[in-house]
Design an enzyme around this catalytic site. Structure first.
Site, PDB file in Angstrom:
ATOM      1  N   CYS A  42       0.827  -1.213   0.000  1.00 38.87           N
ATOM      2  CA  CYS A  42       0.000   0.000   0.000  1.00 38.87           C
ATOM      3  C   CYS A  42       0.862   1.265   0.000  1.00 38.87           C
ATOM      4  O   CYS A  42       1.610   1.511   0.943  1.00 38.87           O
ATOM      5  CB  CYS A  42      -0.906  -0.062   1.239  1.00 38.87           C
ATOM      6  SG  CYS A  42      -1.678   1.480   1.708  1.00 38.87           S
ATOM      7  N   CYS A  45       0.215   3.683   2.875  1.00 35.40           N
ATOM      8  CA  CYS A  45       0.726   3.075   4.112  1.00 35.40           C
ATOM      9  C   CYS A  45       2.229   3.310   4.232  1.00 35.40           C
ATOM     10  O   CYS A  45       2.742   3.615   5.308  1.00 35.40           O
ATOM     11  CB  CYS A  45       0.447   1.572   4.136  1.00 35.40           C
ATOM     12  SG  CYS A  45      -1.301   1.130   4.060  1.00 35.40           S
TER      13      CYS A  45
END
Length: 120
Positions: A42, A45
């Site tokens: 991600c 993230c």
């Protein structure tokens, strides 16, 4: 590394035992916690990770900053209804936890830590 990785077993011991007490939120920690539900693939993230490391250092001894890998801990992620990542769970010592989604700026995270986790 100041952030702490959590498995489901760690979560049940350090945060909340939702298996034995599914209806009752009873935080098990001795300091408030910020829990990052993330995945290695991600992008947002990855952008959030160094900010969380900084915050873990700045608030060391006052809060825990935990990380839960949603790919490895699918059951735990499902138990908390994680549909998008990053998702951040703010866990105060008393009261209900609060969920926020997205890669929030450091200033917003600090505000949430001060007003949700550390507010007397």
């Amino acid at each position: 590394m100041k952030t702490i990785m959590l498995t489901k077993q760690d979560f049940l011991k350090k945060v909340v035992d939702y298996e034995n007490n599914p209806q009752d939120w009873k935080y098990l920690g001795d300091k408030p916690a910020l829990i990052d539900f993330y995945a290695d693939w991600c992008g947002p993230c990855k952008a959030l990770a160094p900010i969380l490391e900084e915050l873990a250092g700045e608030y060391e001894g006052r809060i825990y900053v935990y990380k839960v890998n949603t790919g490895e801990e699918e059951e735990l992620s499902a138990a908390f209804g994680i549909r998008s990542i990053p998702s951040l769970l703010f866990v105060p010592m008393t009261g209900q936890p609060q969920m926020a989604q997205g890669a929030l700026p450091k200033s917003v995270l600090k505000d949430a830590i001060e007003n949700v986790l550390l507010k007397p």
